[in-house]
Every structure is written in C-alpha cells, then in structure tokens.
Scaffold this motif. Structure first.
Motif, PDB file in Angstrom:
ATOM      1  N   LEU A 148       0.818  -1.212   0.000  1.00 22.63           N
ATOM      2  CA  LEU A 148       0.000   0.000   0.000  1.00 22.63           C
ATOM      3  C   LEU A 148       0.854   1.264   0.000  1.00 22.63           C
ATOM      4  CD1 LEU A 148      -2.872  -1.099   2.401  1.00 22.63           C
ATOM      5  CD2 LEU A 148      -2.969  -0.811  -0.088  1.00 22.63           C
ATOM      6  N   PHE A 149       1.982   1.230   0.694  1.00 21.57           N
ATOM      7  CA  PHE A 149       2.879   2.385   0.709  1.00 21.57           C
ATOM      8  C   PHE A 149       3.492   2.602  -0.672  1.00 21.57           C
ATOM      9  CE2 PHE A 149       6.264   5.008   2.808  1.00 21.57           C
ATOM     10  CZ  PHE A 149       5.399   5.863   3.465  1.00 21.57           C
ATOM     11  N   ALA A 150       3.802   1.517  -1.373  1.00 20.37           N
ATOM     12  CA  ALA A 150       4.294   1.628  -2.751  1.00 20.37           C
ATOM     13  C   ALA A 150       3.214   2.223  -3.653  1.00 20.37           C
ATOM     14  CB  ALA A 150       4.736   0.261  -3.265  1.00 20.37           C
ATOM     15  N   THR A 151       1.962   1.846  -3.408  1.00 19.38           N
ATOM     16  CA  THR A 151       0.853   2.404  -4.187  1.00 19.38           C
ATOM     17  C   THR A 151       0.750   3.911  -3.957  1.00 19.38           C
ATOM     18  OG1 THR A 151      -0.330   0.302  -4.046  1.00 19.38           O
ATOM     19  CG2 THR A 151      -1.636   2.249  -4.614  1.00 19.38           C
ATOM     20  N   VAL A 152       0.886   4.339  -2.709  1.00 18.68           N
ATOM     21  CA  VAL A 152       0.888   5.774  -2.403  1.00 18.68           C
ATOM     22  C   VAL A 152       2.046   6.448  -3.129  1.00 18.68           C
ATOM     23  CG1 VAL A 152       1.232   7.474  -0.553  1.00 18.68           C
ATOM     24  CG2 VAL A 152      -0.296   5.523  -0.190  1.00 18.68           C
ATOM     25  N   GLY A 153       3.202   5.806  -3.163  1.00 16.73           N
ATOM     26  CA  GLY A 153       4.359   6.342  -3.877  1.00 16.73           C
ATOM     27  C   GLY A 153       4.080   6.547  -5.355  1.00 16.73           C
ATOM     28  N   MET A 154       3.345   5.608  -5.960  1.00 17.54           N
ATOM     29  CA  MET A 154       2.994   5.747  -7.367  1.00 17.54           C
ATOM     30  C   MET A 154       2.131   6.988  -7.569  1.00 17.54           C
ATOM     31  SD  MET A 154       0.274   5.196  -9.694  1.00 17.54           S
ATOM     32  CE  MET A 154      -0.822   4.254  -8.676  1.00 17.54           C
ATOM     33  N   PHE A 155       1.160   7.218  -6.672  1.00 14.36           N
ATOM     34  CA  PHE A 155       0.318   8.401  -6.800  1.00 14.36           C
ATOM     35  C   PHE A 155       1.120   9.685  -6.565  1.00 14.36           C
ATOM     36  CE2 PHE A 155      -3.154   5.323  -6.213  1.00 14.36           C
ATOM     37  CZ  PHE A 155      -3.912   5.668  -7.321  1.00 14.36           C
ATOM     38  N   MET A 156       2.080   9.641  -5.661  1.00 16.48           N
ATOM     39  CA  MET A 156       2.946  10.807  -5.439  1.00 16.48           C
ATOM     40  C   MET A 156       3.742  11.120  -6.695  1.00 16.48           C
ATOM     41  SD  MET A 156       4.345  10.091  -1.583  1.00 16.48           S
ATOM     42  CE  MET A 156       5.622  11.336  -1.747  1.00 16.48           C
ATOM     43  N   LEU A 157       4.268  10.093  -7.334  1.00 22.04           N
ATOM     44  CA  LEU A 157       5.017  10.275  -8.572  1.00 22.04           C
ATOM     45  C   LEU A 157       4.136  10.947  -9.628  1.00 22.04           C
ATOM     46  CD1 LEU A 157       7.382   7.764 -10.183  1.00 22.04           C
ATOM     47  CD2 LEU A 157       5.558   8.697 -11.546  1.00 22.04           C
ATOM     48  N   VAL A 158       2.907  10.475  -9.770  1.00 23.00           N
ATOM     49  CA  VAL A 158       1.995  11.016 -10.782  1.00 23.00           C
ATOM     50  C   VAL A 158       1.615  12.469 -10.466  1.00 23.00           C
ATOM     51  CG1 VAL A 158      -0.330  10.796 -11.760  1.00 23.00           C
ATOM     52  CG2 VAL A 158       1.114   8.772 -11.493  1.00 23.00           C
ATOM     53  N   VAL A 159       1.210  12.754  -9.236  1.00 26.70           N
ATOM     54  CA  VAL A 159       0.783  14.116  -8.887  1.00 26.70           C
ATOM     55  C   VAL A 159       1.966  15.078  -8.928  1.00 26.70           C
ATOM     56  CG1 VAL A 159      -0.191  15.567  -7.058  1.00 26.70           C
ATOM     57  CG2 VAL A 159      -1.236  13.368  -7.598  1.00 26.70           C
ATOM     58  N   GLY A 160       3.122  14.653  -8.437  1.00 28.17           N
ATOM     59  CA  GLY A 160       4.311  15.507  -8.506  1.00 28.17           C
ATOM     60  C   GLY A 160       4.704  15.802  -9.941  1.00 28.17           C
ATOM     61  N   GLY A 161       4.668  14.788 -10.788  1.00 25.75           N
ATOM     62  CA  GLY A 161       4.985  14.981 -12.203  1.00 25.75           C
ATOM     63  C   GLY A 161       3.992  15.908 -12.881  1.00 25.75           C
ATOM     64  N   LEU A 162       2.719  15.748 -12.557  1.00 23.15           N
ATOM     65  CA  LEU A 162       1.682  16.625 -13.105  1.00 23.15           C
ATOM     66  C   LEU A 162       1.920  18.069 -12.682  1.00 23.15           C
ATOM     67  CD1 LEU A 162      -1.061  16.846 -14.618  1.00 23.15           C
ATOM     68  CD2 LEU A 162      -2.152  16.489 -12.395  1.00 23.15           C
ATOM     69  N   LEU A 163       2.264  18.269 -11.426  1.00 15.30           N
ATOM     70  CA  LEU A 163       2.525  19.613 -10.929  1.00 15.30           C
ATOM     71  C   LEU A 163       3.703  20.252 -11.663  1.00 15.30           C
ATOM     72  CD1 LEU A 163       1.792  21.837  -8.876  1.00 15.30           C
ATOM     73  CD2 LEU A 163       3.351  20.716  -7.260  1.00 15.30           C
ATOM     74  N   VAL A 164       4.787  19.515 -11.805  1.00 10.75           N
ATOM     75  CA  VAL A 164       5.963  20.049 -12.505  1.00 10.75           C
ATOM     76  C   VAL A 164       5.624  20.361 -13.957  1.00 10.75           C
ATOM     77  CG1 VAL A 164       8.290  19.506 -13.355  1.00 10.75           C
ATOM     78  CG2 VAL A 164       7.664  18.954 -10.998  1.00 10.75           C
ATOM     79  N   GLN A 165       5.083  19.389 -14.656  1.00 13.15           N
ATOM     80  CA  GLN A 165       4.789  19.589 -16.072  1.00 13.15           C
ATOM     81  C   GLN A 165       3.783  20.716 -16.273  1.00 13.15           C
ATOM     82  OE1 GLN A 165       3.445  16.122 -18.200  1.00 13.15           O
ATOM     83  NE2 GLN A 165       3.536  17.166 -20.164  1.00 13.15           N
ATOM     84  N   GLY A 166       2.758  20.757 -15.421  1.00 13.53           N
ATOM     85  CA  GLY A 166       1.756  21.811 -15.546  1.00 13.53           C
ATOM     86  C   GLY A 166       2.330  23.200 -15.328  1.00 13.53           C
ATOM     87  N   LEU A 167       3.186  23.344 -14.318  1.00 15.69           N
ATOM     88  CA  LEU A 167       3.756  24.663 -14.032  1.00 15.69           C
ATOM     89  C   LEU A 167       4.787  25.096 -15.071  1.00 15.69           C
ATOM     90  CD1 LEU A 167       4.082  24.548 -10.155  1.00 15.69           C
ATOM     91  CD2 LEU A 167       2.494  25.930 -11.518  1.00 15.69           C
ATOM     92  N   LEU A 168       5.321  24.153 -15.826  1.00 16.24           N
ATOM     93  CA  LEU A 168       6.276  24.508 -16.874  1.00 16.24           C
ATOM     94  C   LEU A 168       5.591  24.925 -18.170  1.00 16.24           C
ATOM     95  CD1 LEU A 168       9.094  21.844 -16.347  1.00 16.24           C
ATOM     96  CD2 LEU A 168       9.050  24.242 -15.616  1.00 16.24           C
ATOM     97  N   THR A 169       4.271  24.738 -18.262  1.00 16.72           N
ATOM     98  CA  THR A 169       3.549  25.180 -19.451  1.00 16.72           C
ATOM     99  C   THR A 169       3.367  26.693 -19.396  1.00 16.72           C
ATOM    100  OG1 THR A 169       1.366  24.880 -18.478  1.00 16.72           O
ATOM    101  CG2 THR A 169       2.305  22.981 -19.645  1.00 16.72           C
ATOM    102  N   PRO A 170       3.177  27.334 -20.550  1.00 20.88           N
ATOM    103  CA  PRO A 170       3.040  28.795 -20.557  1.00 20.88           C
ATOM    104  C   PRO A 170       1.838  29.331 -19.762  1.00 20.88           C
ATOM    105  CG  PRO A 170       3.533  27.996 -22.747  1.00 20.88           C
ATOM    106  CD  PRO A 170       3.281  26.777 -21.898  1.00 20.88           C
ATOM    107  N   ALA A 171       0.739  28.592 -19.708  1.00 24.22           N
ATOM    108  CA  ALA A 171      -0.448  29.080 -18.991  1.00 24.22           C
ATOM    109  C   ALA A 171      -1.046  27.949 -18.168  1.00 24.22           C
ATOM    110  CB  ALA A 171      -1.471  29.625 -19.979  1.00 24.22           C
ATOM    111  N   PRO A 172      -0.455  27.662 -17.004  1.00 25.72           N
ATOM    112  CA  PRO A 172      -0.981  26.566 -16.186  1.00 25.72           C
ATOM    113  C   PRO A 172      -2.424  26.832 -15.770  1.00 25.72           C
ATOM    114  CG  PRO A 172       1.042  27.473 -15.224  1.00 25.72           C
ATOM    115  CD  PRO A 172       0.652  28.345 -16.362  1.00 25.72           C
ATOM    116  N   PRO A 173      -3.273  25.828 -15.860  1.00 26.85           N
ATOM    117  CA  PRO A 173      -4.662  26.030 -15.442  1.00 26.85           C
ATOM    118  C   PRO A 173      -4.767  26.051 -13.912  1.00 26.85           C
ATOM    119  CG  PRO A 173      -4.333  23.768 -16.177  1.00 26.85           C
ATOM    120  CD  PRO A 173      -3.050  24.497 -16.431  1.00 26.85           C
TER     121      PRO A 173
END
Length: 144
Positions: free
Chosen positions: A53-78
């Motif tokens: 279950l902790f590994a599963t939480v880690g997978m979600f952290m990876l996804v949300v963290g990646g989304l945050l980085v990629q989103g903020l690097l776009t010219p107009a983050p929503p």
C-alpha cells in the motif's frame, strides 16, 4: 543557462512549487521502489500489505508531482492543476497526522505532514493567482 523557463525562475512561488513537485516525484519513486526502508524511517510497521500500500501511495505521489511540474512549466498553467495538487498535499497532511496520532507512524512523520500542509497552502496561493489571471502568459517582473 537554466533548464527551467525564465518565467519560472523569476517567479519565486512558481519555482518553489516546481522544486516541491520534483521532490514529490523523487520521494514517490523511493516509496514505490523501496517502501520497506521508507516505512522503517517513519517508524512504521513494515508488513507485506503495508509495503504494498505504501508503494501504491508512492505511485500516486510520482503522478501528482509529475503533473505539478509539467503543468507549471507550461506557458499558462490552469488553476485547477493547483487545486488538485493542493488537495492531494492537504489530504496527505491530514492522513499522515492521523497516522501519527494513531501510533502508526513515528513523530518524525510530522515533518512530512507539515511540509505537505505548507505545500498545500502554496498551491492555494498559486491557484488564486492563476485564477485571477495575474499569473497567465506573463513573465514575472516584466508586466508582459
């Protein structure tokens, strides 16, 4: 020369959130690949189910963290990007805090919880700025 766009490096709030997103990705990978040692660090029981279950939480952290980085690097983050990332961080604060109160994690986990709370507040601030239009399509400090 920075690998980050100038509009990110000139905006302290955006830069901090990009860095937090990157740290979230890295810690998520650690939890995903080595949940046992991370649970040990948090003074938590390490059973087969808790590691899974902790590994599963880690997978979600990876996804949300990646989304945050990629989103903020776009010219107009929503703005909704910051809403959902902030909700994930606030939820982590609440649930880790409950885990400490219930003696599932050691007190060291409170550092993680309060870091997540601080991140949720930063996401809220950035989301408000984006929603007001102040952060869209302009380089911080130039007015354009």
């Amino acid at each position: 020369m920075s690998v980050l766009p100038a509009r990110v490096t000139r905006d302290p709030l955006c830069l901090v959130l990009v860095l937090i997103g990157a740290v979230t990705v890295l810690t998520g990978v650690c939890q995903l690949l080595a949940p046992g040692p991370v649970l040990d660090l948090l003074s938590a029981d390490s059973t087969g189910i808790s590691r899974h279950l902790f590994a599963t939480v880690g997978m979600f952290m990876l996804v949300v963290g990646g989304l945050l980085v990629q989103g903020l690097l776009t010219p107009a983050p929503p703005p909704y990007l910051l809403l959902w990332a902030g909700l994930q961080k606030f939820g982590a604060f609440v649930l880790v805090g409950i885990g400490v109160v219930r003696d599932l994690f050691g007190e060291i986990a409170l550092l993680v919880a309060f870091f997540d709370l601080a991140t949720a507040l930063l996401c809220w601030l950035m989301g408000r700025r984006l929603a007001s239009g102040a952060g869209r399509l302009r380089v911080a400090g130039t007015g354009t």
